[in-house]
Structure formats: structure tokens, C-alpha cells
Design a protein around this motif. Structure first.
Motif, PDB file in Angstrom:
ATOM      1  N   MET A   1       0.851  -1.168   0.000  1.00 20.38           N
ATOM      2  CA  MET A   1       0.000   0.000   0.000  1.00 20.38           C
ATOM      3  C   MET A   1       0.903   1.239   0.000  1.00 20.38           C
ATOM      4  O   MET A   1       1.845   1.328   0.775  1.00 20.38           O
ATOM      5  CB  MET A   1      -0.886  -0.026   1.244  1.00 20.38           C
ATOM      6  N   SER A   2       0.585   2.179  -0.833  1.00 25.06           N
ATOM      7  CA  SER A   2       1.377   3.409  -0.907  1.00 25.06           C
ATOM      8  C   SER A   2       1.072   4.310   0.288  1.00 25.06           C
ATOM      9  O   SER A   2       0.057   4.155   0.962  1.00 25.06           O
ATOM     10  CB  SER A   2       1.077   4.154  -2.206  1.00 25.06           C
ATOM     11  N   ARG A   3       1.963   5.254   0.531  1.00 21.00           N
ATOM     12  CA  ARG A   3       1.734   6.210   1.626  1.00 21.00           C
ATOM     13  C   ARG A   3       0.450   6.993   1.423  1.00 21.00           C
ATOM     14  O   ARG A   3      -0.291   7.248   2.374  1.00 21.00           O
ATOM     15  CB  ARG A   3       2.898   7.195   1.704  1.00 21.00           C
ATOM     16  N   THR A   4       0.205   7.380   0.190  1.00 20.76           N
ATOM     17  CA  THR A   4      -0.993   8.167  -0.110  1.00 20.76           C
ATOM     18  C   THR A   4      -2.250   7.359   0.195  1.00 20.76           C
ATOM     19  O   THR A   4      -3.175   7.858   0.845  1.00 20.76           O
ATOM     20  CB  THR A   4      -0.998   8.624  -1.576  1.00 20.76           C
ATOM     21  N   ARG A   5      -2.270   6.106  -0.260  1.00 21.92           N
ATOM     22  CA  ARG A   5      -3.448   5.267  -0.010  1.00 21.92           C
ATOM     23  C   ARG A   5      -3.614   4.985   1.481  1.00 21.92           C
ATOM     24  O   ARG A   5      -4.721   4.981   2.004  1.00 21.92           O
ATOM     25  CB  ARG A   5      -3.381   3.968  -0.805  1.00 21.92           C
ATOM     26  N   PHE A   6      -2.497   4.755   2.161  1.00 19.49           N
ATOM     27  CA  PHE A   6      -2.560   4.532   3.606  1.00 19.49           C
ATOM     28  C   PHE A   6      -3.129   5.763   4.305  1.00 19.49           C
ATOM     29  O   PHE A   6      -3.995   5.658   5.166  1.00 19.49           O
ATOM     30  CB  PHE A   6      -1.176   4.199   4.166  1.00 19.49           C
ATOM     31  N   SER A   7      -2.644   6.929   3.935  1.00 22.06           N
ATOM     32  CA  SER A   7      -3.114   8.173   4.536  1.00 22.06           C
ATOM     33  C   SER A   7      -4.604   8.382   4.277  1.00 22.06           C
ATOM     34  O   SER A   7      -5.358   8.756   5.183  1.00 22.06           O
ATOM     35  CB  SER A   7      -2.307   9.349   3.989  1.00 22.06           C
ATOM     36  N   GLU A   8      -5.038   8.125   3.054  1.00 19.12           N
ATOM     37  CA  GLU A   8      -6.462   8.257   2.718  1.00 19.12           C
ATOM     38  C   GLU A   8      -7.305   7.267   3.511  1.00 19.12           C
ATOM     39  O   GLU A   8      -8.384   7.610   4.007  1.00 19.12           O
ATOM     40  CB  GLU A   8      -6.669   8.038   1.220  1.00 19.12           C
ATOM     41  N   HIS A   9      -6.812   6.041   3.647  1.00 18.76           N
ATOM     42  CA  HIS A   9      -7.550   5.015   4.397  1.00 18.76           C
ATOM     43  C   HIS A   9      -7.648   5.411   5.875  1.00 18.76           C
ATOM     44  O   HIS A   9      -8.717   5.303   6.492  1.00 18.76           O
ATOM     45  CB  HIS A   9      -6.849   3.665   4.240  1.00 18.76           C
ATOM     46  N   CYS A  10      -6.560   5.874   6.425  1.00 17.82           N
ATOM     47  CA  CYS A  10      -6.554   6.319   7.826  1.00 17.82           C
ATOM     48  C   CYS A  10      -7.517   7.487   8.016  1.00 17.82           C
ATOM     49  O   CYS A  10      -8.264   7.528   8.993  1.00 17.82           O
ATOM     50  CB  CYS A  10      -5.138   6.722   8.228  1.00 17.82           C
ATOM     51  N   LYS A  11      -7.511   8.417   7.096  1.00 18.96           N
ATOM     52  CA  LYS A  11      -8.393   9.588   7.173  1.00 18.96           C
ATOM     53  C   LYS A  11      -9.859   9.143   7.153  1.00 18.96           C
ATOM     54  O   LYS A  11     -10.687   9.672   7.886  1.00 18.96           O
ATOM     55  CB  LYS A  11      -8.079  10.534   6.014  1.00 18.96           C
ATOM     56  N   ARG A  12     -10.163   8.149   6.306  1.00 21.71           N
ATOM     57  CA  ARG A  12     -11.528   7.640   6.231  1.00 21.71           C
ATOM     58  C   ARG A  12     -11.949   6.980   7.548  1.00 21.71           C
ATOM     59  O   ARG A  12     -13.086   7.138   7.993  1.00 21.71           O
ATOM     60  CB  ARG A  12     -11.658   6.621   5.096  1.00 21.71           C
ATOM     61  N   LEU A  13     -11.043   6.231   8.160  1.00 25.53           N
ATOM     62  CA  LEU A  13     -11.376   5.502   9.384  1.00 25.53           C
ATOM     63  C   LEU A  13     -11.433   6.379  10.626  1.00 25.53           C
ATOM     64  O   LEU A  13     -12.264   6.164  11.515  1.00 25.53           O
ATOM     65  CB  LEU A  13     -10.355   4.384   9.621  1.00 25.53           C
ATOM     66  N   THR A  14     -10.518   7.350  10.723  1.00 28.01           N
ATOM     67  CA  THR A  14     -10.373   8.113  11.965  1.00 28.01           C
ATOM     68  C   THR A  14     -10.714   9.592  11.829  1.00 28.01           C
ATOM     69  O   THR A  14     -10.751  10.302  12.828  1.00 28.01           O
ATOM     70  CB  THR A  14      -8.928   8.020  12.474  1.00 28.01           C
TER      71      THR A  14
END
Length: 76
Positions: free
Chosen positions: A1-14
């Protein structure tokens, strides 16, 4: 998973960036430690929770909780 996708996923969850989420966890742990009967200094607690500067910790704590870390000592 790329940093961008990880950041987007984290933003969606938290609803926070990964950095904001990590700081939030660190501040929660510091708040818990300040309330404990142990007599660690605020600086020791700041460093143990991953902050590199006690001044930055104090400012971040005050911004999050509306009071200085020393004012949180012993609160239940």
C-alpha cells in the motif's frame, strides 16, 4: 500500500491524518500517566510518550485538553 493510499484510508477511518492520529494516541497516554499516582515529571512523561520537546508537548496538551499538563495531575 502506498503512503498516499494509507493516509487516505486512515483519514476515512479516523477522520485524522496518520500523524494526527498518532499524536492523539500519545496525548491520551500522557493524560492517563499524568492521572496515575506515579510521580514522574511532566518532561519524563512527555519523552516516554514520544514527544521530543517538553514545550511542544505542553503546547499540544493545552491545545487538546484546554489546560496545562501540570493541571491534570491527579484528576480522575
Amino acid at each position: 500500500m502506498s503512503r498516499t493510499r494509507f493516509s487516505e484510508h486512515c483519514k476515512r477511518l479516523t477522520n485524522m491524518t496518520p500523524r494526527q492520529y498518532l499524536q492523539d494516541l500519545r496525548l491520551e497516554e500522557a493524560s492517563r500517566l499524568l492521572k496515575s499516582p506515579d510521580h514522574n515529571s511532566v518532561t519524563e512523561i512527555a519523552f516516554s510518550c514520544g514527544f521530543n520537546s517538553s514545550q511542544y508537548f505542553s503546547n499540544s496538551f493545552r491545545k487538546r485538553y484546554g489546560r496545562a499538563p501540570n493541571a491534570s495531575r491527579g484528576l480522575a
